[in-house]
Design an enzyme around this catalytic site. Structure first.
Site, PDB file in Angstrom:
ATOM      1  CB  THR A   1       1.485  21.295   6.115  1.00  0.00           C
ATOM      2  OG1 THR A   1       2.952  21.202   6.981  1.00  0.00           O
ATOM      3  CG2 THR A   1       1.275  20.357   4.872  1.00  0.00           C
TER       4      THR A   1
ATOM      5  CG  HIS B   1       6.212  11.256  16.307  1.00  0.00           C
ATOM      6  ND1 HIS B   1       6.724  11.194  15.523  1.00  0.00           N
ATOM      7  CD2 HIS B   1       5.216  10.607  16.861  1.00  0.00           C
ATOM      8  CE1 HIS B   1       5.351  10.664  14.343  1.00  0.00           C
ATOM      9  NE2 HIS B   1       4.521  10.303  15.170  1.00  0.00           N
TER      10      HIS B   1
ATOM     11  NE  ARG C   1       9.986 -39.092 -20.464  1.00  0.00           N
ATOM     12  CZ  ARG C   1       9.519 -38.441 -19.918  1.00  0.00           C
ATOM     13  NH1 ARG C   1       9.543 -38.219 -18.564  1.00  0.00           N
ATOM     14  NH2 ARG C   1       8.526 -37.471 -20.508  1.00  0.00           N
TER      15      ARG C   1
END
Length: 872
Positions: free
Chosen positions: A596, A263, A12
């Site tokens: 928080t 937001h 090959r």
């Protein structure tokens, strides 16, 4: 003496034949066939060896589906896109195309790329250029490794030998691998088409909108001209002189909170970077007289990663680039940084340092209990970083209410003295719940102004009871220099008071007129109203002002989040009871400051009280028999600091049940974080290109959140480039979106159709990317639950060390473990075979095998769950 020769007979043609063909001009494959057919060498044009000559230089790059970052482990799957290079001297030998599959059963070769030139150096340069032009999407390739080899001096000078790979680790340094954002984003879009969206906190379906939000444009006559603002004053003169000039400035100054607290309070912190960037240029012009924009910190840091799948640092850097003239302000939770617990001192200081260098100018430092030791450390961190230190006293109660003397005027004045003595630049009053009334505001601000005539005073409130504008007017008239407000379309209720109302209240005033043009603010408000429509699913449901905040004292930023948590916990029908328990829980904890993370303690306790039918009387009686929420336990341990007046010891002892306590500043007793080790953990989990300084800080603050975020990023790319509609809901047929990829680059994606379910439990989703058809295969998740035998395999969870996934696609050839078996780290679990290579998957940790998800001869894809280990 006879000579001996070795002759290799190989039937090959070797893969390197292309190089010989290019330099000799002889087609070796054709020649071999002709010779096999009986032709002689002269008949095929090779009359003698002398006729075979070499012209120039050629080299071949064998491109394979192997990942050089993972020991060249083979990859397989659909080739989503395949684009090749070309030009003189470039030859390609391949048989692949877009939409085809690279199978895991034989060879990993994709394509041979051969470059020919007149010199060795030119051939190497040409091959390097060709490799850069390849685009192979859907599977990993060895192209980055080949490019490193071609650039290396040992290769270019011909001194490389067979030990080059082993002795040259820099060949595996891939610091800037190109990412294909459109291809990854299409995976997300395909996932939503097939499986829908699941955004935590969203109620109902995405609203039917008539149009996309339209950002106002800067007037043509001023577009492109330099913009001035207070940031130029800060950069030119420094923090101390900046503070003096603020105090000397007679008109009232404003801070716009639209991009942060507004937001966070109205939309559960869900506002995306995309919507901010659309209006950034106009904001830079219209609000250039504002003292600052509050646009970072607080809950935005973790929510951007946790729910929006965005990098908070990238948001900061992109907005800083677009808005260079207005100071950026962030909310810093003192020793808690932007987290909900205490961190080692070096983490907080490094975080502040990096935040400042990334674009934050003013740090509003507060402590959730007004604990002075925590406050002083936060101030110290800001001063060391070179930022503007704005120390905030958290306001609770009512300074005019003589029946509640704990938080009287003397309390606030004493705390303010300690902060001013620490060298702060600005003194702030942070009214988290909107408890300030006009009379209380006048009393407090007047007293502060009288005692501290030279320091700027900044007032923050929420408009929950509808008193915000009146209180801010009273603050300005009493001597405050700066007040917080929000663009009208994002103001009111749990948000800040209306900017337009405050501007018009002082319009024409002899000394306090802000100078802002209300017409420009109206254009901004129109845009934000349109944007807000897209986030209707995250609204709290509150339709008007609500004066019951004077009883429960819940912070505006917590209202929407706690309501969502109550819904998740099945308490939404008892929401009024939760609010009452919030009031009672606060008193049970000792009547504390609520912001928080202390507000989370009260919120968790309130829900716990409703779930367990507790009140202010029986909670102490039952405490020793109850397992309280973790936040409540850690509060009583002193992990977030010491509350004014100390802890209620009768309840504290029963909650802790002998657990250790911290008596001073929590971070003081914590060991420094090893940033190098943290970077190593990131590199192991996500690749060494992920181990950046900013990512190390993100993971230090939120380990699990970061791991999940980065795993999502690796799968779906940078989702911040998606328009908000496309992020929040599936695309409709023939809907087109445009991705802004930066530097003038865009990508157009059109969703075309979705295929029928396949035998493997997947569907094909069809798109066009810049007009070129693309197909993405997606697992249909409902089939995993509807079928007794899942059509698609369960996936491993990257952030769970005990969830062991397939490192490569292939076939299972051995399963040496079974459920219940005890394994150690490094024990063999599964043996896989793919592309001529066997791989033993070892246990990443010790533990007990809980579940084995595969059997021998199963075919698996990368990331498929192999084994679940219950860690010890």
């Amino acid at each position: 003496m006879p000579s001996y020769y070795f002759l290799e007979v190989n039937p090959r043609v070797q893969v390197e034949h292309t190089v010989t063909e290019e330099v000799t001009g002889i087609d070796i494959v054709q020649s071999q066939i002709l010779i096999a057919a009986g032709w002689s060498l002269p008949e095929i044009g090779i009359s003698s060896q002398k006729k075979v000559t070499c012209r120039g230089f050629a080299m071949q790059g064998r491109i394979t589906s192997e990942n050089p970052e993972d020991n060249f482990r083979p990859d397989s799957g659909r080739i989503e896109s395949y684009r090749t290079p070309g030009g003189p001297g470039i030859r390609l030998d391949s048989a692949i195309a877009s939409g085809g599959y690279q199978l895991p059963y034989y060879d990993s070769l994709l394509v041979k790329c051969i470059a020919k030139a007149d010199t060795f150096e030119h051939a190497a340069f040409k091959l390097q250029r060709a490799l850069e032009e390849f685009r192979v999407r859907g599977i990993r390739t060895n192209i980055p490794f080949l490019r490193n080899v071609l650039r290396h001096p040992k290769f270019l000078t011909g001194t490389a030998n067979t030990s080059l790979i082993e002795t040259t680790p820099e060949l595996f340094d891939f610091p800037s691998l190109a990412t294909d954002i459109p291809s990854k984003v299409m995976r997300y879009l395909a996932h939503t088409v097939v499986n829908g969206t699941n955004h935590p906190g969203a109620i109902g379906s995405f609203p039917k909108l008539s149009h996309e939000p339209t950002a106002p444009s800067v007037p043509a006559e001023v577009e492109g001209s330099p913009r001035s603002g207070w940031r130029q004053v800060l950069l030119e003169h420094g923090p101390e002189a900046f503070a003096r000039k603020l105090r000397e400035h007679k008109p009232l100054l404003l801070t716009d909170t639209t991009m942060r607290d507004a937001h966070q309070s109205l939309l559960a912190t869900r506002l995306r970077t995309h919507d901010m960037l659309q209006v950034a240029d106009y904001t830079s012009w219209a609000l250039q007289d504002c003292m600052s924009l509050e646009m970072w910190g607080g809950a935005t840091f973790d929510v951007s990663m946790r729910f929006l799948h965005e990098c908070p640092w990238k948001r900061l850097e992109l907005l800083r680039e677009r808005i260079p003239n207005i100071p950026f302000q962030m909310l810093l939770r003192g020793v808690n940084a932007v987290g909900y617990t205490s961190y080692p001192d070096n983490v907080v200081k490094e975080f502040v340092k990096k935040a400042h260098s990334s674009g934050i100018d003013i740090f509003r430092v507060f402590d959730s209990l007004n604990y002075i030791d925590n406050l002083l450390f936060g101030i110290e961190a800001v001063l060391e970083a070179g930022g503007v230190a704005e120390a905030a006293i958290c306001y609770t109660g009512d300074v005019c209410d003589t029946s509640r003397p704990k938080y009287d005027l003397d309390y606030y004045l004493d705390l303010a003295r300690k902060l001013v003595d620490a060298g702060i630049h600005i003194l702030a009053i942070k009214d988290m719940a909107g408890l300030l009334k006009p009379k209380s505001t006048t009393v407090l601000v007047s007293a502060l102004r009288k005692e501290f005539p030279n320091i700027p005073i900044h007032i923050h409130t929420h408009d929950t009871p509808g008193m915000g504008v009146a209180s801010m007017v009273a603050a300005a008239e009493a001597g405050a220099d700066i007040v917080d407000c929000a663009i009208d379309g994002m103001s009111g209720m749990m948000s800040q008071p209306s900017m337009g109302a405050i501007v018009n209240a002082f319009r024409g005033h002899q000394s306090l007129d802000t100078g802002l043009d209300f017409r420009n603010m109206h254009s901004l408000s129109t845009y934000w109203e349109q944007v807000r429509e897209q986030y209707q699913q995250f609204e709290s449901g509150m339709k008007s002002s609500n004066s019951d905040v004077y009883q429960h004292e819940m912070p505006g930023g917590q209202y929407t989040n706690l309501r969502f948590q109550s819904m998740q916990n099945g308490l939404i029908e008892q929401w009024d009871q939760v609010k009452e328990s919030y009031r009672v829980g606060n008193l049970v904890l000792g009547d504390i400051v609520k912001v928080t993370p202390s507000s989370k303690v009260v919120g968790d306790l309130a829900q716990f009280m409703v779930q367990n039918d507790l009140n202010d009387k029986n909670i102490v009686e039952k405490a020793d028999k109850l397992d309280f929420p973790k936040s409540v336990v850690e509060y009583f341990q002193g992990y977030i600091g010491q509350p004014p007046g100390g802890f209620p010891e009768d309840l504290r002892s029963k909650v802790l049940k002998g657990k250790p306590i911290v008596t001073g500043r929590p971070g003081e007793s914590m060991e420094d974080l090893d940033f190098v080790e943290e970077g190593h953990k990131i590199a192991v989990s996500h690749g060494k290109e992920a181990a950046t300084e900013l990512n190390i800080l993100s993971r230090a603050l939120y380990p699990d959140v970061f791991d999940d975020f980065y795993a999502t990023k690796m799968r779906y790319g940078d989702l911040s480039v998606l328009p908000t509609k496309a992020f929040l809901r599936p695309l409709e047929t023939d809907e087109e979106i445009v991705l802004d990829l930066g530097k003038g680059t865009t990508a157009n994606i059109t969703y075309k159709a979705v295929g029928e379910p396949q035998a493997n439990g997947c569907r094909e989703v069809f798109f066009e990317l810049n007009g070129v058809p693309r197909v993405v295969e997606v697992v249909e998740e409902k089939l995993l639950t509807e079928s007794s035998k899942p059509l698609a395999r369960e996936k491993a969870i990257p952030s769970d060390k005990g969830s062991v996934g397939a490192p490569m696609a292939g076939q299972v050839i051995d399963v040496p473990v079974e459920p219940g078996q005890i394994v150690e780290a490094g024990s063999p679990l599964i043996v896989l075979s793919a592309m001529k290579m066997e791989t033993t998957v070892s246990s990443p940790c010790g533990g007990t095998i809980g579940h084995v998800a595969v059997v021998t001869k199963d075919n698996v894809a990368i990331g498929d769950l192999l084994v679940k280990i219950e860690r010890t």
